[in-house]
Motif scaffolding. Structure first.
Motif, PDB file in Angstrom:
ATOM      1  N   ARG A  18       0.688  -1.158  -0.144  1.00  0.00           N
ATOM      2  CA  ARG A  18      -0.101  -0.007  -0.140  1.00  0.00           C
ATOM      3  C   ARG A  18       0.874   1.318   0.105  1.00  0.00           C
ATOM      4  N   SER A  19       0.284   2.239  -0.627  1.00  0.00           N
ATOM      5  CA  SER A  19       1.003   3.651  -0.562  1.00  0.00           C
ATOM      6  C   SER A  19       0.856   4.345   0.592  1.00  0.00           C
ATOM      7  N   PRO A  20       1.835   5.247   1.062  1.00  0.00           N
ATOM      8  CA  PRO A  20       1.663   6.065   2.186  1.00  0.00           C
ATOM      9  C   PRO A  20       0.383   6.857   2.187  1.00  0.00           C
ATOM     10  N   ARG A  21      -0.176   7.211   1.346  1.00  0.00           N
ATOM     11  CA  ARG A  21      -1.593   7.797   1.078  1.00  0.00           C
ATOM     12  C   ARG A  21      -2.427   6.875   1.715  1.00  0.00           C
ATOM     13  N   ASP A  22      -2.460   5.518   1.219  1.00  0.00           N
ATOM     14  CA  ASP A  22      -3.528   4.592   1.492  1.00  0.00           C
ATOM     15  C   ASP A  22      -3.231   4.091   2.803  1.00  0.00           C
ATOM     16  N   VAL A  23      -2.082   4.120   3.546  1.00  0.00           N
ATOM     17  CA  VAL A  23      -1.940   3.749   4.867  1.00  0.00           C
ATOM     18  C   VAL A  23      -2.562   4.831   5.932  1.00  0.00           C
ATOM     19  N   ALA A  24      -2.266   6.172   5.693  1.00  0.00           N
ATOM     20  CA  ALA A  24      -2.665   7.198   6.290  1.00  0.00           C
ATOM     21  C   ALA A  24      -4.057   7.527   6.242  1.00  0.00           C
ATOM     22  N   ALA A  25      -4.860   7.013   5.223  1.00  0.00           N
ATOM     23  CA  ALA A  25      -6.204   6.918   5.052  1.00  0.00           C
ATOM     24  C   ALA A  25      -7.090   5.666   5.820  1.00  0.00           C
ATOM     25  N   HIS A  26      -6.283   4.856   6.053  1.00  0.00           N
ATOM     26  CA  HIS A  26      -6.785   3.335   6.723  1.00  0.00           C
ATOM     27  C   HIS A  26      -6.710   4.034   8.224  1.00  0.00           C
ATOM     28  N   LEU A  27      -5.599   4.636   8.381  1.00  0.00           N
ATOM     29  CA  LEU A  27      -5.321   4.921  10.134  1.00  0.00           C
ATOM     30  C   LEU A  27      -6.369   5.760  10.247  1.00  0.00           C
ATOM     31  N   THR A  28      -6.668   6.818   9.529  1.00  0.00           N
ATOM     32  CA  THR A  28      -7.680   8.254   9.850  1.00  0.00           C
ATOM     33  C   THR A  28      -8.933   7.257   9.799  1.00  0.00           C
TER      34      THR A  28
END
Length: 329
Positions: free
Chosen positions: A53-63
């Motif tokens: 996963r991209s950093p953007r996808d990881v950040a979105a998942h965490l959020t």
């Protein structure tokens, strides 16, 4: 309470699964711990061996899970793998990508050319987990590697935690290529140092603390990078595992969960603890006293790690049962 962990370290390098979240739920208190770090001025980096996963996808998942995160706060083994490639290859070199589009994007970002088939101009292979990886992909990689291409594995985690249990991880497929090519990859993810180094660089940290739930990746990775570490018991590692950890995978601190970053550092260190008397007697552990079972575990660690060999942990003190240390392993 003395100095807190947040007072001693300028960055937290946080593992994800088992540390910040478990499956589809955030660990209780994780969001508050992350915000407390930010409020204190401590830099936060979410550090994951998952290259899919991209950093953007990881950040979105965490959020989505209630833990606020920005893409710039995420460090992945795909980024670390791409950095390893960039250090060793000329710009524009062809790299055969075994992995997701997110991994291919990281290869592009460092000025290299991702491809999906091996040719005479392929200079490297980078391997990360993808659920769509097939025999044909492994065959292309074997051709390139046997032809002299640099081989970089984003991580070598043999298993991957999932809702249905442990599934084959990237390391299982890396092993298949090891057998097929009789070669060894350069590893980018934990416990190797490139991902840790990339995370420290990204955070601009001078004295970071690694926080994780696995001895074989998070804690060993911290040791390999000469960094302090906090082991939390919300994921893979059990009290028995930490007691029997080898010298290269022993944490600096030990706690129930990530909220410990707001607690006093001295209380979290393995060692003698008030209320507990722990000693080795003829190869057997003897326990007396009363108090927090986690303090007992910290005291047990000090005794166990100092012993010349394995100790019998079969003491019948009730706190040993609370820690899960009375049942045969």
């Amino acid at each position: 309470m003395g100095e807190r962990l947040l007072d001693l370290y300028d960055a937290l390098l946080l593992d994800l699964d088992g540390t910040v979240y478990r499956g589809k739920q955030a660990v209780e208190g994780a969001a508050g711990a992350v915000e407390a770090a930010r409020d204190h001025g401590t830099t936060v980096r979410f550090v994951t061996n998952n290259a899919s996963r991209s950093p953007r996808d990881v950040a979105a998942h965490l959020t989505e899970l209630g833990v606020s995160a920005e893409p710039a706060e995420v460090s992945t083994s795909a980024q670390a793998g791409a950095a390893v490639l960039a250090e060793r290859l000329d710009g524009g070199s062809e790299v055969l990508v075994l992995g997701t589009a997110a991994l291919a994007a990281e290869v592009t970002a460092v000025g290299l050319k991702p491809v999906r088939e091996a040719t005479s101009t392929t200079r490297a292979v980078v391997q990360g987990l993808s659920p769509d990886l097939a025999w044909r992909d492994l065959a292309e990689a074997a051709v390139a590697i046997r032809g002299g291409a640099l081989w970089v594995a984003c991580n070598v985690d043999v298993t991957l935690p999932a809702e249905r249990g442990l599934l084959p991880g990237n390391g299982a497929l890396v092993h298949a290529l090891r057998v097929a090519t009789d070669r060894e990859p350069v590893v980018a993810g934990k416990p190797a140092t490139p991902l840790m180094a990339e995370s420290v660089r990204s955070a601009g940290a001078v004295k970071p603390l690694v926080v994780g739930d696995r001895l074989d990746t998070d804690i060993e990775g911290a040791a390999n990078a000469d960094l302090d570490s906090l082991l939390v018991l919300t994921g893979v590692c059990t009290p028995h595992d930490v007691l029997t950890a080898g010298p290269g995978s022993r944490p600096t601190y030990l706690a129930a969960d990530i909220t410990a970053v707001t607690q006093g550092a001295d209380a979290l260190r393995p060692g003698p603890k008030s209320g507990w008397d722990v000693r080795a007697d003829g190869g057997k552990v003897r326990v007396s006293g009363d108090g927090d079972p986690l303090d007992l575990l910290r005291a047990l660690c000090a005794v166990s790690w100092a012993a010349d060999g394995p100790l019998d942990l079969g003491d019948d003190h009730p706190a040993m049962e609370t820690l899960g240390l009375t049942d045969p392993r």
